[in-house]
Design a protein around this motif. Sequence first.
Motif, PDB file in Angstrom:
ATOM      1  N   GLN A   1      -7.969  -9.041  -7.204  1.00  0.00           N
ATOM      2  CA  GLN A   1      -6.722  -9.780  -7.352  1.00  0.00           C
ATOM      3  C   GLN A   1      -5.537  -8.886  -6.983  1.00  0.00           C
ATOM      4  O   GLN A   1      -4.652  -9.277  -6.229  1.00  0.00           O
ATOM      5  N   LEU A   2      -5.600  -7.642  -7.491  1.00  0.00           N
ATOM      6  CA  LEU A   2      -4.543  -6.667  -7.199  1.00  0.00           C
ATOM      7  C   LEU A   2      -4.490  -6.368  -5.702  1.00  0.00           C
ATOM      8  O   LEU A   2      -3.427  -6.374  -5.084  1.00  0.00           O
TER       9      LEU A   2
ATOM     10  N   LEU B   1       1.451  -9.223   0.135  1.00  0.00           N
ATOM     11  CA  LEU B   1       2.837  -8.755   0.079  1.00  0.00           C
ATOM     12  C   LEU B   1       3.147  -7.840   1.248  1.00  0.00           C
ATOM     13  O   LEU B   1       4.249  -7.853   1.794  1.00  0.00           O
ATOM     14  N   THR B   2       2.143  -7.031   1.664  1.00  0.00           N
ATOM     15  CA  THR B   2       2.386  -6.083   2.751  1.00  0.00           C
ATOM     16  C   THR B   2       2.582  -6.811   4.079  1.00  0.00           C
ATOM     17  O   THR B   2       3.537  -6.519   4.818  1.00  0.00           O
ATOM     18  N   ILE B   3       1.687  -7.780   4.387  1.00  0.00           N
ATOM     19  CA  ILE B   3       1.804  -8.418   5.706  1.00  0.00           C
ATOM     20  C   ILE B   3       3.043  -9.293   5.795  1.00  0.00           C
ATOM     21  O   ILE B   3       3.572  -9.506   6.878  1.00  0.00           O
ATOM     22  N   THR B   4       3.535  -9.807   4.650  1.00  0.00           N
ATOM     23  CA  THR B   4       4.749 -10.618   4.720  1.00  0.00           C
ATOM     24  C   THR B   4       6.001  -9.773   4.503  1.00  0.00           C
ATOM     25  O   THR B   4       7.105 -10.311   4.544  1.00  0.00           O
TER      26      THR B   4
ATOM     27  N   LEU C   1      -0.355  11.505 -10.624  1.00  0.00           N
ATOM     28  CA  LEU C   1      -0.251  12.301  -9.391  1.00  0.00           C
ATOM     29  C   LEU C   1      -0.383  11.415  -8.159  1.00  0.00           C
ATOM     30  O   LEU C   1       0.354  11.606  -7.183  1.00  0.00           O
ATOM     31  N   ILE C   2      -1.315  10.441  -8.213  1.00  0.00           N
ATOM     32  CA  ILE C   2      -1.479   9.559  -7.049  1.00  0.00           C
ATOM     33  C   ILE C   2      -0.183   8.785  -6.808  1.00  0.00           C
ATOM     34  O   ILE C   2       0.325   8.726  -5.685  1.00  0.00           O
ATOM     35  N   THR C   3       0.382   8.219  -7.885  1.00  0.00           N
ATOM     36  CA  THR C   3       1.641   7.486  -7.730  1.00  0.00           C
ATOM     37  C   THR C   3       2.725   8.407  -7.187  1.00  0.00           C
ATOM     38  O   THR C   3       3.487   8.046  -6.286  1.00  0.00           O
ATOM     39  N   ASN C   4       2.774   9.642  -7.740  1.00  0.00           N
ATOM     40  CA  ASN C   4       3.786  10.613  -7.302  1.00  0.00           C
ATOM     41  C   ASN C   4       3.619  10.930  -5.821  1.00  0.00           C
ATOM     42  O   ASN C   4       4.590  10.936  -5.049  1.00  0.00           O
ATOM     43  N   ILE C   5       2.360  11.173  -5.398  1.00  0.00           N
ATOM     44  CA  ILE C   5       2.120  11.542  -4.001  1.00  0.00           C
ATOM     45  C   ILE C   5       2.424  10.368  -3.079  1.00  0.00           C
ATOM     46  O   ILE C   5       3.026  10.531  -2.017  1.00  0.00           O
ATOM     47  N   LEU C   6       2.046   9.136  -3.522  1.00  0.00           N
ATOM     48  CA  LEU C   6       2.355   7.958  -2.707  1.00  0.00           C
ATOM     49  C   LEU C   6       3.855   7.810  -2.539  1.00  0.00           C
ATOM     50  O   LEU C   6       4.352   7.476  -1.458  1.00  0.00           O
TER      51      LEU C   6
ATOM     52  N   ASP D   1       5.157   2.268   0.849  1.00  0.00           N
ATOM     53  CA  ASP D   1       5.784   1.096   0.260  1.00  0.00           C
ATOM     54  C   ASP D   1       5.128   0.749  -1.077  1.00  0.00           C
ATOM     55  O   ASP D   1       3.932   0.932  -1.252  1.00  0.00           O
ATOM     56  N   SER D   2       5.929   0.243  -2.012  1.00  0.00           N
ATOM     57  CA  SER D   2       5.381  -0.011  -3.347  1.00  0.00           C
ATOM     58  C   SER D   2       4.342  -1.130  -3.322  1.00  0.00           C
ATOM     59  O   SER D   2       3.456  -1.169  -4.168  1.00  0.00           O
ATOM     60  N   VAL D   3       4.425  -2.070  -2.350  1.00  0.00           N
ATOM     61  CA  VAL D   3       3.421  -3.133  -2.333  1.00  0.00           C
ATOM     62  C   VAL D   3       2.101  -2.638  -1.757  1.00  0.00           C
ATOM     63  O   VAL D   3       1.039  -3.118  -2.122  1.00  0.00           O
TER      64      VAL D   3
END
Lengths: 313, 321
Positions: free
Chosen positions: A124-125, A132-135, B286-291, B297-299
């Motif tokens: 789901q995630l 969200l990315t493609i749009t 750490l993964i969030t920090n590195i991203l 992009d957050s999505v």
Amino acid sequence: MLRVKKAVMDYRIPLLALSIFVIMSLTNEYFFKPVNLTGLFESISAYGIVAIGFTFVLLCGQLDISMGSVMALTACVFMMTLPTIGFIPAMLISLVLGCVCGVITGFFVATFRLPPFIVSMTMQLAYKGIALTITGSTPVSNMHPTLLAISEVMLGPIPITFFLFLLVALVAYYVLTQTQYGRNLYVIGGNINVADNLGLHVRGHLWSVFIVQGFCAALGGIVMMTRMFSASGNLALDGPLNIIPMVIVGGTAFSGGKGGAIQTLWGVVLMNIIYNAMSMFSLQANMQEMVKGLILLLIIVADKYMENRSYKV
Amino acid sequence: MSDVEKSKWTRAGGWARDNTNLLLLVALIVAGALLSENFFSWTNLMNLMRRISVNGVMAIGFTMTLLVGGFDLSIGATLSMCAVLCVGIEKSSGSAALGMAAAIGAGLAMGAFNGVLMMVTRGGSGEAFLITLATGMVGTAIALTYCSGLDIYGVNAEWYKAIGQGNVASFPIAAIIWIVLMVVMQVIIKKTQFGRKMILSGANKKSAFLVGIDVNGMKLFGFTMAGLMAALAAIIMTSRTTAASPYSGNGADFDAAIASIVGGNSLVGGKGGMVQVLIGVMIYGLITNILNLTGIDSVVQYIVKGAILLLAICLDKLNRR
């Protein structure tokens, strides 16, 4: 007398739906208006089609809550490809994409034997992220003439998409009751070990129900587009919370092996009438969500209690 | 290759397989150090600790439900609800202590409600998933109704703000609270008879019941702890931002679930502890920090997070085989 009692028990969901419908029509002046009835039938069709797909998953004793995100993803792809390649190819692409989503979810459940709820939660995630990315996180709107034309075809107050839902339900009913494949699903849902010992291809059947669910989610997403004309990655976020009660109320059990497409059809109709009636009482939107949550909770707890009451722990 | 040498290598391989999450953490630290030269600065590390402490406290609660053989998806909604109540009551009554008490009360009530429903249904993780999905919906609706869908800005006492923003000897108070909570929980589950019974009830509830353990009571305890931890996380979060939004808990349950499963807590219950929470939360942070450092992009992060969780549960499955 006994026969009457049994008939009432057997048809309690349709009777309940019918009586709420009649009571609402008599007591509320806005309920039995063509506008409201059209809205009611429109709201039934999209989630109803997905609920039929979810019935297949539940019958096998599995669970898939990724249908909302699959709807969002396929609807986004549908709306993005619609202007360039036309209605039919765009529809085919998103239906195939829905099946692919089902293949991926089903792979982890059927061959890796991972718990279905956590796999579908993860998926789901991921599907939502892809949508969200493609749009680019913006809604894709499109008043395509074919979509507009479909939305305007009516039979009295009933939109044509409602008949598509009926058709899907009837096909599912035929598959589940008249074909060997459908009967096998009941055996697997009833007792997976027995099904395995019987020599059924359990893994393939488990995989197939997720594909059916993905296909139905894609179809439901397209149907939703015929009245929203706009898709986004956050479409149908409340999908699982709306669809699960419909299927369970109809009489398909979480434990699997019990239920069917016609039961789900009535469950869908009943829950949609209840949701529609709630908005007639000018209940605040947040309170409506709370009532929906409490209904879902009651259904789950009652179903699980009846299933497990003989155990001590 | 001689036998001695061979067995040494086999043992090293076995150790690596058992500690994949630790190796992943080390790899991420190296990657972080390569990506940014400021990574090892005290400020960056302390900022990281401060940021992950909310998720850390949530992950403690989530792990408690995993240990008793459950699964709690409603902690995100509990976080929103407690955050809104905490700031809202503080604003209307003018007392930060009262707001905190209300938040803790609401968290405990929500957790206990989940626990009672788990007792009634005699459920495992599948039941817990469905029940907490529904209670989460109710919790979000309560939060939205209380604040009419708007953000609330509080009038904050200095000592209250210090919880989220202050330092003790340049070490963030929020992180200290997180670590203290982890130590307390670790002592409870590993060093007391009660904790041993709890883990046993999660590992095999039937035999635990047969040896006379109150399995249902353990479930109630685990879920109540999850609610309490969500309330504490809400207090830390609101004291840092001095505001609360009814949507602040959206996705927080997934974050906590990913962190505690990636750290090595088993999905089937009865295996795991606070060391795994520490490792998992640090990996996740750490993964969030590195991203974020690499400007993803957050999505897109949704996809990455989903892939990580899937990988972690596949590894958990392979280890159990």
